[in-house]
Write a protein that holds these residues in place. Structure first.
Motif, PDB file in Angstrom:
ATOM      1  N   CYS A  35       0.849  -1.181   0.000  1.00  0.00           N
ATOM      2  CA  CYS A  35       0.000   0.000   0.000  1.00  0.00           C
ATOM      3  C   CYS A  35       0.887   1.234   0.000  1.00  0.00           C
ATOM      4  O   CYS A  35       2.063   1.177   0.373  1.00  0.00           O
ATOM      5  CB  CYS A  35      -0.963   0.018   1.187  1.00  0.00           C
ATOM      6  N   ARG A  36       0.293   2.330  -0.428  1.00  0.00           N
ATOM      7  CA  ARG A  36       1.060   3.561  -0.554  1.00  0.00           C
ATOM      8  C   ARG A  36       0.178   4.762  -0.282  1.00  0.00           C
ATOM      9  O   ARG A  36      -0.979   4.802  -0.715  1.00  0.00           O
ATOM     10  CB  ARG A  36       1.637   3.685  -1.966  1.00  0.00           C
ATOM     11  N   ASP A  37       0.714   5.693   0.480  1.00  0.00           N
ATOM     12  CA  ASP A  37       0.104   7.012   0.617  1.00  0.00           C
ATOM     13  C   ASP A  37       0.516   7.796  -0.629  1.00  0.00           C
ATOM     14  O   ASP A  37       1.680   8.161  -0.770  1.00  0.00           O
ATOM     15  CB  ASP A  37       0.607   7.688   1.895  1.00  0.00           C
ATOM     16  N   ILE A  38      -0.417   7.998  -1.525  1.00  0.00           N
ATOM     17  CA  ILE A  38      -0.088   8.571  -2.825  1.00  0.00           C
ATOM     18  C   ILE A  38       0.398  10.006  -2.701  1.00  0.00           C
ATOM     19  O   ILE A  38       1.261  10.445  -3.463  1.00  0.00           O
ATOM     20  CB  ILE A  38      -1.307   8.462  -3.756  1.00  0.00           C
ATOM     21  N   VAL A  39      -0.128  10.732  -1.741  1.00  0.00           N
ATOM     22  CA  VAL A  39       0.230  12.141  -1.609  1.00  0.00           C
ATOM     23  C   VAL A  39       1.642  12.291  -1.042  1.00  0.00           C
ATOM     24  O   VAL A  39       2.477  13.009  -1.591  1.00  0.00           O
ATOM     25  CB  VAL A  39      -0.780  12.872  -0.719  1.00  0.00           C
ATOM     26  N   VAL A  40       1.913  11.584   0.042  1.00  0.00           N
ATOM     27  CA  VAL A  40       3.204  11.713   0.719  1.00  0.00           C
ATOM     28  C   VAL A  40       4.266  10.835   0.067  1.00  0.00           C
ATOM     29  O   VAL A  40       5.448  11.160   0.080  1.00  0.00           O
ATOM     30  CB  VAL A  40       3.047  11.363   2.219  1.00  0.00           C
ATOM     31  N   GLY A  41       3.832   9.714  -0.506  1.00  0.00           N
ATOM     32  CA  GLY A  41       4.769   8.821  -1.163  1.00  0.00           C
ATOM     33  C   GLY A  41       5.270   7.683  -0.294  1.00  0.00           C
ATOM     34  O   GLY A  41       6.137   6.926  -0.703  1.00  0.00           O
ATOM     35  N   THR A  42       4.704   7.548   0.902  1.00  0.00           N
ATOM     36  CA  THR A  42       5.138   6.496   1.811  1.00  0.00           C
ATOM     37  C   THR A  42       4.650   5.127   1.347  1.00  0.00           C
ATOM     38  O   THR A  42       3.498   4.971   0.961  1.00  0.00           O
ATOM     39  CB  THR A  42       4.599   6.774   3.219  1.00  0.00           C
TER      40      THR A  42
END
Length: 113
Positions: A95-102
């Protein structure tokens, strides 16, 4: 920095189902769009599905009708329900936080024929 932790992977037979979870270590979680990606052996990581803060979803064609992405903002968690699993779904799912890039660390899904 927010950490993402995936869980729910495993070994299943073709036709089975799994529910993957991705928990964020802290909020505010409801702001950011989130995505599920996968990387099969010997292949590049690819996008599977995304969900916006408002709940709008997107799926790549190969998983439409079998995968369902959802989120529970109160629990800081995003889910990926995978039905009718196929051997070609075998991969590490991230999974990925699309905004932060994590990125999370990934969870292995293996589908036997």
């Amino acid at each position: 920095q927010v950490q993402l932790v995936e869980s729910g992977g495993g070994l299943v037979q073709a036709g089975g189902s799994l529910r993957l979870s991705c928990a964020a270590s802290r909020g505010p979680f409801f702001i950011n769009a989130m995505g599920w990606y996968r990387q099969a052996p010997g292949k590049q990581r690819e996008l599977v599905a995304t969900i916006t803060s408002g709940g709008s979803t997107y799926y790549v064609d190969s998983v439409k009708g079998r995968f369902t992405i959802s989120r529970d903002n109160a629990k800081n968690t995003v889910y990926l329900q995978i039905d009718s699993l196929k051997p070609e779904d075998t991969a590490i799912y991230y999974c990925r936080d699309i905004v932060v890039g994590t990125w999370g660390q990934g969870t292995q899904v293996t589908v036997s024929s």
